[in-house]
Structures are given as C-alpha cells and as structure tokens.
Design a protein around this motif. Sequence first.
Motif, PDB file in Angstrom:
ATOM      1  N   GLU A  16      62.049 -48.390 -31.844  1.00  0.00           N
ATOM      2  CA  GLU A  16      61.191 -49.429 -32.233  1.00  0.00           C
ATOM      3  C   GLU A  16      59.734 -48.286 -32.741  1.00  0.00           C
ATOM      4  N   ALA A  17      59.582 -47.169 -32.349  1.00  0.00           N
ATOM      5  CA  ALA A  17      58.612 -46.604 -32.948  1.00  0.00           C
ATOM      6  C   ALA A  17      58.851 -46.096 -34.425  1.00  0.00           C
ATOM      7  N   PHE A  18      60.059 -45.646 -34.617  1.00  0.00           N
ATOM      8  CA  PHE A  18      60.838 -45.369 -35.928  1.00  0.00           C
ATOM      9  C   PHE A  18      60.533 -46.659 -36.903  1.00  0.00           C
ATOM     10  N   ARG A  19      61.009 -47.881 -36.360  1.00  0.00           N
ATOM     11  CA  ARG A  19      61.244 -48.859 -37.270  1.00  0.00           C
ATOM     12  C   ARG A  19      59.806 -49.312 -37.746  1.00  0.00           C
ATOM     13  N   VAL A  20      58.769 -49.107 -36.772  1.00  0.00           N
ATOM     14  CA  VAL A  20      57.387 -49.625 -37.168  1.00  0.00           C
ATOM     15  C   VAL A  20      56.797 -48.515 -38.084  1.00  0.00           C
ATOM     16  N   GLU A  21      56.873 -47.156 -37.937  1.00  0.00           N
ATOM     17  CA  GLU A  21      56.505 -46.380 -38.610  1.00  0.00           C
ATOM     18  C   GLU A  21      57.257 -45.937 -39.683  1.00  0.00           C
ATOM     19  N   ASN A  22      58.534 -45.810 -39.783  1.00  0.00           N
ATOM     20  CA  ASN A  22      59.380 -45.357 -40.826  1.00  0.00           C
ATOM     21  C   ASN A  22      58.520 -44.281 -41.615  1.00  0.00           C
ATOM     22  N   ASN A  23      58.018 -43.341 -40.884  1.00  0.00           N
ATOM     23  CA  ASN A  23      57.337 -42.471 -41.700  1.00  0.00           C
ATOM     24  C   ASN A  23      58.026 -40.983 -42.013  1.00  0.00           C
ATOM     25  N   LYS A  24      58.291 -40.753 -43.245  1.00  0.00           N
ATOM     26  CA  LYS A  24      59.080 -39.475 -43.328  1.00  0.00           C
ATOM     27  C   LYS A  24      58.330 -38.262 -43.086  1.00  0.00           C
ATOM     28  N   ASP A  25      56.999 -38.348 -42.687  1.00  0.00           N
ATOM     29  CA  ASP A  25      56.172 -37.115 -42.423  1.00  0.00           C
ATOM     30  C   ASP A  25      56.528 -36.736 -41.047  1.00  0.00           C
ATOM     31  N   VAL A  26      57.335 -37.660 -40.061  1.00  0.00           N
ATOM     32  CA  VAL A  26      57.583 -37.414 -38.807  1.00  0.00           C
ATOM     33  C   VAL A  26      58.940 -36.570 -38.870  1.00  0.00           C
ATOM     34  N   LYS A  27      59.055 -35.478 -38.115  1.00  0.00           N
ATOM     35  CA  LYS A  27      60.182 -34.765 -38.213  1.00  0.00           C
ATOM     36  C   LYS A  27      61.204 -34.927 -37.022  1.00  0.00           C
ATOM     37  N   TRP A  28      60.425 -35.075 -35.666  1.00  0.00           N
ATOM     38  CA  TRP A  28      61.257 -35.225 -34.601  1.00  0.00           C
ATOM     39  C   TRP A  28      60.794 -36.411 -33.568  1.00  0.00           C
ATOM     40  N   TYR A  29      61.638 -37.019 -32.867  1.00  0.00           N
ATOM     41  CA  TYR A  29      61.169 -37.926 -31.669  1.00  0.00           C
ATOM     42  C   TYR A  29      61.685 -37.064 -30.304  1.00  0.00           C
ATOM     43  N   VAL A  30      60.665 -36.953 -29.693  1.00  0.00           N
ATOM     44  CA  VAL A  30      60.737 -36.342 -28.432  1.00  0.00           C
ATOM     45  C   VAL A  30      60.435 -37.222 -27.266  1.00  0.00           C
ATOM     46  N   MET A  31      61.473 -37.481 -26.349  1.00  0.00           N
ATOM     47  CA  MET A  31      61.395 -38.429 -25.070  1.00  0.00           C
ATOM     48  C   MET A  31      61.450 -37.591 -23.833  1.00  0.00           C
ATOM     49  N   ALA A  32      60.614 -37.939 -22.806  1.00  0.00           N
ATOM     50  CA  ALA A  32      60.540 -37.273 -21.545  1.00  0.00           C
ATOM     51  C   ALA A  32      59.920 -38.382 -20.520  1.00  0.00           C
ATOM     52  N   ASP A  33      60.025 -37.900 -19.486  1.00  0.00           N
ATOM     53  CA  ASP A  33      59.321 -38.715 -18.304  1.00  0.00           C
ATOM     54  C   ASP A  33      58.100 -38.355 -18.161  1.00  0.00           C
ATOM     55  N   ASP A  34      57.216 -39.236 -17.444  1.00  0.00           N
ATOM     56  CA  ASP A  34      55.965 -39.013 -17.220  1.00  0.00           C
ATOM     57  C   ASP A  34      55.698 -38.145 -16.226  1.00  0.00           C
ATOM     58  N   ASP A  35      56.626 -37.761 -15.359  1.00  0.00           N
ATOM     59  CA  ASP A  35      56.317 -36.705 -14.137  1.00  0.00           C
ATOM     60  C   ASP A  35      56.972 -35.376 -14.775  1.00  0.00           C
ATOM     61  N   THR A  36      56.724 -34.892 -16.287  1.00  0.00           N
ATOM     62  CA  THR A  36      57.247 -33.624 -16.619  1.00  0.00           C
ATOM     63  C   THR A  36      56.162 -32.862 -17.375  1.00  0.00           C
TER      64      THR A  36
END
Length: 312
Positions: A7-27
């Motif tokens: 969803e973040a990709f679809r909303v932004e579709n920003n080619k300045d972004v290089k990576w999408y990083v996902m992690a839990d909130d206890d990390t």
Amino acid sequence: MYHSILEAFRVENNKDVKWYVMADDDTLIFVDNLVELRGTYDHTKYYYIGTNSESIHSNAYISFDMGYGGAGYALSYALVEALASEIDGCIQRYKHLFFSDYISQSCSADLGVDLKIEKGIHQFDISGLLSSHPSSPLISLHHFDAIDPIFPSKNRSESINHLMKPAKFDQSRLFTYLSKHFPSKLSEETPPTFRPWQKSRPPFFMFNTRWLSNNPCEAPHVFFLESVIESNNIGRYHVVVTNYTRSSPGNLPICLSNGNPSANPIHKIQVFSPSTGRKEAGRIECCDVKYVAGEDTVDVKLSACMKGEMLA
C-alpha cells in the motif's frame, strides 16, 4: 504487514525510494549498519534480504526459505514494483498462509527471487544472547523485550539504553569479539549457554556451537560494558574508549597454556578504537594487547589487520 508495504508503494510510487524494510515493533534496528548493508546491493534489481530463525524448530514449523519479519527483511524497489502488480493473484494462490512474511517469501519465489541471507539480522528465537558474533555488521535484534537483560543489575529497558550508548559512537564495531586462545573460526562457534524457546530434540540451532569446556584456558572470563567516551588525549589521535568490568570475581583455575598468565586478577578492560571511520564490513580487526603482570587493567588497541596477518 505485507499489505502495508505494498500500500505504501501504491500510494507513493516514488522512484526516489530504494528499499522497503519491514520489522516488528519489538526489534532494535541499527540504522547505520542497515544503510551500509543496503548500499552493497543494487536496488534496481530484484533483491529479497533477511534471515532465518536461529531455531531449527521455528524454521521447520514455518519455512527454511523465509526471511523472518520480526528480525526484519528488505525488498528492493524493483522487486516491490513487480510484486505490487501481481499481489492479488499471489494472495489467491497462497490464501492458506497465515504469516505475512511467509507470503512475501512465496510471492518473491514466484518471481524467481530467493532469500539472500545476511547474518547480522537476528530473530532470536532463543532464550539468551550469543556470546560471539559473525563478522557481518549487527543489523537487528528481535524479541529484545522477551530475552533476559544483557547487563547485570539492569532491566530490559535499561539494558537497551545502555547498549545504544556505544551504538551512537560506532555501530560497525558492535558485538565484535576478541580471542587469544582460539583461532578466529572457533571463536565464532558459540558455547551453548542458552536454549530454544520451544522444547524439542537436538539439534537446536541454525549456527555452529562448541562444547562447553572445563579447561581453564578455554573457559570464558565475562566482562560487561561499563562506559564509552570519546577522547583526544591519546597521543595526537581521537579515539573511542570503551570500558568493560568483570561482573564477578575471577576464580577460575590458572591457565598455564604457552606460559600465559592467569586472567583472574584482571578487573577492567579498556578498548581503544578509531573515532573516525567505520570498520570495514565483513572484516575482523586485529589488536595490540598491553598488560602488565599484577595489574588489574588490560588495554586493547584495535587496528586494521596488516597484510598477511592471521587471526589465530
């Protein structure tokens, strides 16, 4: 979690972004090391970067091919762009899966992209912490709010804050190790002073361990981080001085290997490292050790290994 990245990709579709990083909130994420790691990969190509669990049981229960979302995984812009256009069909194919990180792995696999494992990412499905660390930079520590505090006389929150003090100076040298009596490779084989969360039969772990030994030359002397400061009083150079103190009296039998003196009298270790410049990723530094028999302090000066110098 998987939907949120798309969803973040679809909303932004920003080619300045290089990576999408996902992690839990206890990390805990060590951002400087993460940025350096991502810089070694081309974000315009398909990359799926993460790690397995340290527990064989956890991987067997879910997947040995998956990057665990708790510890964190990264998808290159090019891969997310491809996944976003195929996600609806992918979810239909894998509607029986309940874990978002498993869906990420499965959908990436449909595009011919396998997990690229980075050892500095830690899921920590174990009770306790590693006493040694690979030469890869420390990227993340998951389940930090569930494991035992890593510093004596501190709770979990205090331990996290204390660990972040040296991280503010230099994340590239966090969790590096020193060893005099073991070759470098053996130093990476951790004594199993911890256990997996789930009860299961051995083997337990996804990394090499070595048997605990009663040999006083192989038994560890445990020191904990006390303080870290930047100093300009060491000759003409600015250095970071990290102080470690022994948590309990040294009462191990005297080690007589190669005429080395006993470490029992040592109460404090001072480590001097450069205040400018990060340690080269993937390399272990060498050191000069200064100790005067009968004193309670050891000085360790870190430096790049000279050509041909062996860690043994």
